[in-house]
Structures are given as C-alpha cells and as structure tokens.
Design an enzyme around this catalytic site. Structure first.
Site, PDB file in Angstrom:
ATOM      1  N   SER A  38       0.849  -1.194   0.000  1.00  0.00           N
ATOM      2  CA  SER A  38       0.000   0.000   0.000  1.00  0.00           C
ATOM      3  C   SER A  38       0.882   1.240   0.000  1.00  0.00           C
ATOM      4  O   SER A  38       2.018   1.205   0.509  1.00  0.00           O
ATOM      5  CB  SER A  38      -0.893   0.011   1.237  1.00  0.00           C
ATOM      6  OG  SER A  38      -1.548   1.257   1.384  1.00  0.00           O
ATOM      7  N   TYR A  61      -1.388  -0.283  10.576  1.00  0.00           N
ATOM      8  CA  TYR A  61      -1.521  -0.714   9.186  1.00  0.00           C
ATOM      9  C   TYR A  61      -0.363  -0.187   8.340  1.00  0.00           C
ATOM     10  O   TYR A  61       0.276  -0.945   7.593  1.00  0.00           O
ATOM     11  CB  TYR A  61      -2.854  -0.233   8.619  1.00  0.00           C
ATOM     12  CG  TYR A  61      -3.051  -0.575   7.168  1.00  0.00           C
ATOM     13  CD1 TYR A  61      -3.440  -1.855   6.781  1.00  0.00           C
ATOM     14  CD2 TYR A  61      -2.828   0.373   6.168  1.00  0.00           C
ATOM     15  CE1 TYR A  61      -3.601  -2.183   5.446  1.00  0.00           C
ATOM     16  CE2 TYR A  61      -2.992   0.057   4.833  1.00  0.00           C
ATOM     17  CZ  TYR A  61      -3.380  -1.217   4.468  1.00  0.00           C
ATOM     18  OH  TYR A  61      -3.531  -1.535   3.151  1.00  0.00           O
TER      19      TYR A  61
END
Length: 262
Positions: free
Chosen positions: A145, A158
């Site tokens: 990501s 995250y």
C-alpha cells in the site's frame, strides 16, 4: 515467459482486488488456487468466474496467519497440478484509528495486523518457495500500500505493517534470486466493496469524486486497474525486475491528501 499453463495462488481472492487479480490471471491462461478465510460463497463465485475465462480453478480455505494453513494452500496447488509458478499475497487486514490518538491502538492490535499483513505473506512464500526453486522459477507479488511508503492510511499499525512488507520484499528478492522474483504493488484508494461497506455508499461516492478531482491522473482506482500492475510483475513483462515496490495510485503520492489507503 507467458502465463499459459502456469499455476497461480492468490490469497484473499474471494472478493475485491484478489478476485480481480485471479480473474485477470485466468484470462491469460493460468490455473488458479482461490483462497478465502470466511467468504466461501464469494470464493466459489470467483472460481466460476475463472472457469468462465477457460481456466482451471480450485478452492483452498485457510488463514494465512496460520502456518499450517499456508502449507495446506500450497499443497492444494501441488496435489492438483504439481507446480506453483505465481504467488500473489493479497490477503490483508486493518484497524481504523486516528494516527494522532496513540491510545487507539495497543500491542494486540499491532500483532493481529502484522500476523496477516507481514507474517502471512512470509509463511506463504516459505510454503511455496521449495516448489518454485525446484522447478527453477517463481514469481511472488506482495500487495502492499502507499500507506507503507507515505505513512498514511487507516492506522499507524496498518501503515507500519505495509512498510514492513515492503522491506521484506527487498530482503526476499535478494535471498531467493535468481529462481524467484519478489516484487510489491502499492495501491492507493481502490474502489471495492471493502470501502463501500466500511464507509457507506454516500461517503464512498464522495471519496471516489475526491480522487477524481485531486489525483494528477484524475482517476479513482478500481480493482481491475491494480490487477494489471500485479499481472505485469507475474507475467513476462516483469522478467527483468525483482525487489521493486510499484506505487499505483493515479499519482496520489505526488501530493496526497490524508485519505485512508488500502
């Protein structure tokens, strides 16, 4: 080397990006192992979608955070076709928490996210590497990501997990060469059901509009857009590339707003 008659495992491929990647690989002639943890109905639909493209496909239930499940997923491919050519580590998880609110996360939150986002891909690679080494080739694509590059995203835990995944991509690209190539794709926003379920249809549409208005390419990423980048690394276009982290976000990282990233 093309994908015709190759065998691909895509973790977390019942829905969203994983399903789009699996279907894209099927279109190019690969045989598919569709992995899911709980979404059996959707996973079966992805299997049928792959078969509709003329590909063979099987189901393999399992949690990538569990090493025994990872070994079983790899074994499903080997038992059926005798080889593993492509591994796409797509399964992931998160927890939403304001980055400024340090009390919003505790150690267990970090560990549960790392278990799936970092340990899971490692265990899947470990389960598949012997077969790839034996046959003299293999391709691993980790779904990371822009959160792991820019420090934005749904939570600090995250973003940190995706940063760790990017570093692991470098380490394993070096140590598993020359037989196995290891790369990562770093998406920004992806317009999937995951986002619409989380935020509701109205806010989802607002995020899509904002992406179209603020990204340099004036695009809101869809699963099929990101799948093309994944397949590039898995297919012959990526033969000369390993240890790369490819940002695919319509240019969001060039001047990003602090939106939740995948």
């Amino acid at each position: 080397m093309s994908l015709e008659n190759t065998v691909s495992i895509v973790t977390g491929s019942a829905t969203g990006l994983g399903a789009a990647v699996a279907i894209g690989l099927a279109e190019r002639g690969s045989k598919l192992v569709i992995n899911y943890t709980k979404s059996e109905k959707e996973a079966k639909e992805t299997v049928e979608a792959c078969k509709a493209k003329g590909a063979e496909a099987i189901l393999a239930q399992g949690d990538v955070g569990n090493d025994e499940d990872c070994q079983r997923i790899a074994k499903a491919a080997l038992d059926k076709w005798g080889r593993i050519d492509v591994l796409v580590n797509n399964a992931g998880t998160t927890q939403f928490a304001d980055h400024a609110k340090l009390d919003a996360l505790d150690a267990d939150d970090f560990l549960s996210i790392y278990r799936i986002n970092v340990v899971g891909p490692y265990q899947m690679i470990r389960a598949c590497a012997p077969a790839m080494k034996k046959q003299g080739m293999g391709r691993v694509v980790n779904i990371s990501s822009i959160a792991g590059v820019t420090g934005i995203g749904s939570s600090v835990a995250y973003a940190a997990s995706k940063g760790a995944l990017n570093t692991m991509t470098l380490s394993l690209a070096r140590s598993l060469a020359p037989e196995i190539r290891v790369n990562a794709v770093c998406p920004g926003f992806i317009g999937t059901r995951w986002f619409s379920d989380r935020f509701g249809e109205n806010q989802f549409n607002s995020i899509v509009k904002q992406q179209e208005e603020t990204t340099p390419l004036q695009r809101a990423g869809m699963a099929e857009d990101i799948a093309k980048a994944v397949i590039f690394f898995a297919d012959e276009g990526g033969e000369h590339i390993t240890g790369e982290t490819l940002i695919t976000d319509a240019g969001l990282h060039l001047g990003f707003a602090p939106l939740a990233a995948r």
